[in-house]
Design a protein around this motif. Structure first.
Motif, PDB file in Angstrom:
ATOM      1  N   ASP A   1       0.976   3.911  10.962  1.00 28.26           N
ATOM      2  CA  ASP A   1       2.303   4.293  11.043  1.00 28.26           C
ATOM      3  C   ASP A   1       2.551   4.834   9.348  1.00 28.26           C
ATOM      4  O   ASP A   1       3.582   5.691   9.383  1.00 28.26           O
ATOM      5  CB  ASP A   1       3.077   2.765  10.976  1.00 28.26           C
ATOM      6  N   ALA A   2       1.713   4.379   8.405  1.00 33.57           N
ATOM      7  CA  ALA A   2       2.178   4.926   7.269  1.00 33.57           C
ATOM      8  C   ALA A   2       1.383   6.219   7.030  1.00 33.57           C
ATOM      9  O   ALA A   2       1.569   6.992   6.017  1.00 33.57           O
ATOM     10  CB  ALA A   2       1.667   3.980   6.118  1.00 33.57           C
TER      11      ALA A   2
ATOM     12  N   ALA B   1       6.004   3.826   2.323  1.00 29.90           N
ATOM     13  CA  ALA B   1       6.596   3.917   3.692  1.00 29.90           C
ATOM     14  C   ALA B   1       7.346   2.818   3.966  1.00 29.90           C
ATOM     15  O   ALA B   1       8.355   3.034   4.748  1.00 29.90           O
ATOM     16  CB  ALA B   1       5.259   4.077   4.404  1.00 29.90           C
ATOM     17  N   VAL B   2       6.941   1.689   3.643  1.00 23.38           N
ATOM     18  CA  VAL B   2       7.926   0.521   3.965  1.00 23.38           C
ATOM     19  C   VAL B   2       9.374   0.582   3.183  1.00 23.38           C
ATOM     20  O   VAL B   2      10.053   0.308   3.826  1.00 23.38           O
ATOM     21  CB  VAL B   2       7.201  -0.744   3.346  1.00 23.38           C
TER      22      VAL B   2
ATOM     23  N   ILE C   1       7.709   2.089   8.692  1.00 25.13           N
ATOM     24  CA  ILE C   1       6.760   1.139   9.470  1.00 25.13           C
ATOM     25  C   ILE C   1       7.653   0.750  10.926  1.00 25.13           C
ATOM     26  O   ILE C   1       8.606   0.221  10.659  1.00 25.13           O
ATOM     27  CB  ILE C   1       6.411   0.080   8.790  1.00 25.13           C
TER      28      ILE C   1
ATOM     29  N   ARG D   1       1.019   4.149  -0.877  1.00 27.42           N
ATOM     30  CA  ARG D   1       1.804   4.805  -0.113  1.00 27.42           C
ATOM     31  C   ARG D   1       2.056   3.963   1.119  1.00 27.42           C
ATOM     32  O   ARG D   1       3.280   4.424   1.528  1.00 27.42           O
ATOM     33  CB  ARG D   1       0.708   6.021   0.640  1.00 27.42           C
ATOM     34  N   ILE D   2       1.444   2.938   1.453  1.00 31.76           N
ATOM     35  CA  ILE D   2       2.034   2.006   2.451  1.00 31.76           C
ATOM     36  C   ILE D   2       3.332   1.483   1.843  1.00 31.76           C
ATOM     37  O   ILE D   2       4.447   1.218   2.695  1.00 31.76           O
ATOM     38  CB  ILE D   2       1.091   1.176   2.782  1.00 31.76           C
TER      39      ILE D   2
END
Length: 664
Positions: free
Chosen positions: A190-191, A202-203, A208, A198-199
């Motif tokens: 997803d990310a 993205a959140v 996500i 980076r995750i």
């Protein structure tokens, strides 16, 4: 050197020490202890230097990609913020103390070289988890800790308890690691990256697609690694390993990894209210259930094991109300006093010759035999019970305080239900924690009866470490709540009046009631010395421990003794005691739902393989075997037989030819 270079050396030095220890352990035994202590000590000093340079400011990030791995790259990345810097310092401190303590505790153990190398590798793996900025690299450290725990818990592999415990620890944690791995892949998909920064970006941007599913998958791995309900059952059995290993696992490595992982990715879990509620329920059940179980244990190490499970429940409870500052604060505080509790317990076990509280309660003068363990364990138990001004009060109060903030609506980062669950369970657990801490202290140090055995003075390496750890257990909390907010995103950790009064009040009630109960049961036992004695269910697991301690070679055990009639836990728990003593039968549930079905399936497969598949295979080979036997019989090696057969064949052919010609 740059901060990045120092940070790389922090996990690298214990790894090199482990490698050198394994290679030189037998060839050069004189180098084993220096190779165990010095690289870990150097790593601690470098971790302190990294923390000083980071200084609670902006995170230190560095990244390099060694080779392309496809659409989602795996990178060697560092991400060192205030949480990582302080956690690494605590990991290094406990690891150094454990290595120094082990030089005395296992001084006569022939397998000490491999033990010391595995402890160093264990430390290196945890430091990798703390510093890394890439989830796949984190997974490497995560799994290395799993295999190290397997070998260290099974250090005394001669005993069936150690073999079973190491296998159980490995399998139960792997049960959580499978969905954890799936969750990591789904999150990276997803990310578009395994990089933590980076995750989180993205959140924050809503990138996500399935936050609830991913969070729940990751929680399965966290429950296994950090011994949370329902995957906590491996940790009490892991006491089969040497006591210093228990201190390392419980205070600074492995079980702390799951809590630290959630703290790293807390915004992901906050994106799903369902996941936060599940986390709160998991924390509440873990806290209260483990505290009740601790109140019923006879083995001093199992009391501390269930205590660890409960304190980890406090940490996950803080995360469930969206405050990683309080969670990591309690992780740091707990690391100091829990390491002290286990190492002091090791001294007591050496002196008493048993792990059993029922046995030590019948010994007088034990506290005079081990004054260092007596005073330092008293400090650690007060910290565990969260009595001010000891460190546990401030960190546990931080958890209760943030839960109260959620309940009163001062924050919207977590659902109100999660706040109520954590607050009520936390207060109940505070009561029970003070009760089992008081019980442990009374049964270990206030016994009466036969004189405690005298095994001489404990090695200086063991007793010195106790006093080193007593300092943060006493002073860390009072200093930390003023300093740590600068390191922990500016979150205020100052104790709140309401929860401070409630938490301390229930803790005092728990301690006073337990003491009064102990006085009552002691008086009753004095009047009726045979009235309350029953066979203890511990079995003969401690036979090896008792024999080993007598020869100053520590091992694991829970020596079978008659149940102590002066045990206040029996009266306090009443009919619940027998269920709490066996962990509320969760192992039996697992045996019924998982173990026996798997064994039955394996038996069925074995039957089909032997009786069906092998039958067809044997049948397919029967005809060729018969033909071969017939041909083999014709090969006699007798020349006369061959000539006779040739002549007989010639005659048969001639007669056949004549008959055919005559017929024609």
């Amino acid at each position: 050197m740059t901060t990045t270079t120092l940070a790389v050396l922090v996990p690298l030095l214990p790894f090199l020490g482990a490698l050198a220890g394994l290679l030189l352990g037998r060839a050069a035994p004189g180098f084993v202890r220096p190779l165990a202590v010095l690289p870990t000590l150097a790593s601690l000093l470098l971790a302190a230097a990294v923390a000083a340079r980071q200084g609670g400011g902006g995170p230190v990030d560095a990244v390099t990609e060694l080779t392309p791995t496809g659409s989602v790259p795996v990178e060697l990345a560092l991400h060192i913020d205030g949480f990582a810097a302080l956690t690494a310092a605590v990991v290094g401190t406990v690891a150094v103390c454990v290595q120094i303590y082990s030089t005395g505790y296992l001084r006569d153990d022939p397998r000490y070289p491999s033990y010391a190398a595995l402890v160093s590798l264990f430390t290196s793996a945890m430091l990798l988890v703390v510093y890394t900025g890439d989830l796949m690299v984190l997974l490497v450290g995560w799994e290395v800790m799993g295999i190290c725990s397997y070998f260290l818990v099974g250090h005394y592999w001669e005993t069936p308890e150690a073999r079973a415990a190491s296998l159980k620890a490995f399998l139960v944690t792997k049960l959580g690691d499978v969905p954890f791995l799936i969750g990591l892949f789904a999150l990276a998909s997803d990310a578009g990256s395994f990089r933590i920064t980076r995750i989180l970006d993205a959140v924050a941007q809503g990138g996500i697609d399935h936050p609830t599913l991913i969070a729940l998958l990751l929680l399965a791995g966290v429950a296994g690694k950090s011994a949370q309900f329902p995957l906590h059952t491996w940790l009490p059995d892991a006491m089969a390993g040497p006591t210093p290993v228990s201190a390392l696992i419980h205070a600074a490595t492995m079980v702390a990894a799951g809590v630290y992982f959630v703290a790293r990715l807390l915004p992901l879990f906050e994106a799903s209210q369902a996941a936060m509620t599940v986390l709160a329920v998991m924390a509440a059940v873990t806290m209260t259930g483990s505290a009740l179980a601790a109140l019923a244990q006879d083995d001093i190490k199992r009391v501390l094991a269930y205590s660890t499970i409960g304190q980890l429940g406090y940490m996950t409870g803080a995360l469930a109300v969206a405050d990683r500052g309080a969670a990591v604060f309690h992780l740091l505080s707990h690391g100091a006093f829990k390491a002290l509790l286990f190492l002091a317990a090791g001294v007591i076990i050496h002196a008493a010759g048993t792990n059993s509280l029922a046995a030590t309660s019948r010994m007088s003068g034990l506290r005079d035999r081990v004054p260092d363990a007596y005073w330092t364990m008293t400090v650690a138990l007060l910290a565990l019970a969260a009595i001010p001004p000891f460190s546990g009060f401030f960190s546990k109060e931080a958890v209760l305080g943030v839960a109260e903030h959620v309940v009163t609506g001062h924050t919207e980062h977590a659902p109100a239900a999660a706040g109520w669950i954590v607050l009520l369970a936390g207060l109940l657990t505070a009561l029970l924690t003070a009760a089992y801490a008081t019980r442990l202290w009374l049964l270990a140090f206030r016994g009466s009866g036969t004189e405690a055995p005298d095994h001489g003075r404990q090695p200086l390496t063991m007793t010195t470490v106790l006093w080193v750890l007593a300092v943060p257990s006493l002073a860390l909390g009072g200093l930390a709540f003023r300093v740590l907010p600068d390191w922990f995103d500016g979150h205020d950790l100052t104790p709140m009046l309401t929860t401070s009064v409630l938490g301390t009040g229930v803790a005092l009630v728990g301690g006073i009631v337990t003491y009064a109960t102990w006085r009552h049961t002691t008086a009753h036992a004095a009047r009726h010395p045979l009235g309350a004695v029953a066979a203890h269910p511990g079995g003969d697991a401690g036979r090896v421990e008792a024999e080993a301690i007598a020869s100053h070679e520590p091992a694991y055990g829970n020596v079978a003794h008659a149940a102590d009639p002066a045990d206040p836990g029996r009266l306090l728990l009443g009919p619940l005691h027998r269920h709490a003593a066996v962990g509320f039968h969760l192992d039996a549930v697992y045996a019924a739902l998982l173990v026996r079905p798997v064994q039955a399936g394996a038996s069925l497969v074995r039957f089909l393989d032997r009786e069906v598949v092998d039958t067809y295979v044997r049948g397919a080979g029967t005809l060729p075997r018969w033909l071969g036997a017939a041909v083999r019989r014709a090969q006699t090696g007798n020349l006369q037989t061959y000539v006779s057969a040739l002549l007989a064949g010639t005659v048969v052919l001639a007669v056949t030819a004549v008959l055919v010609a005559t017929g024609a």
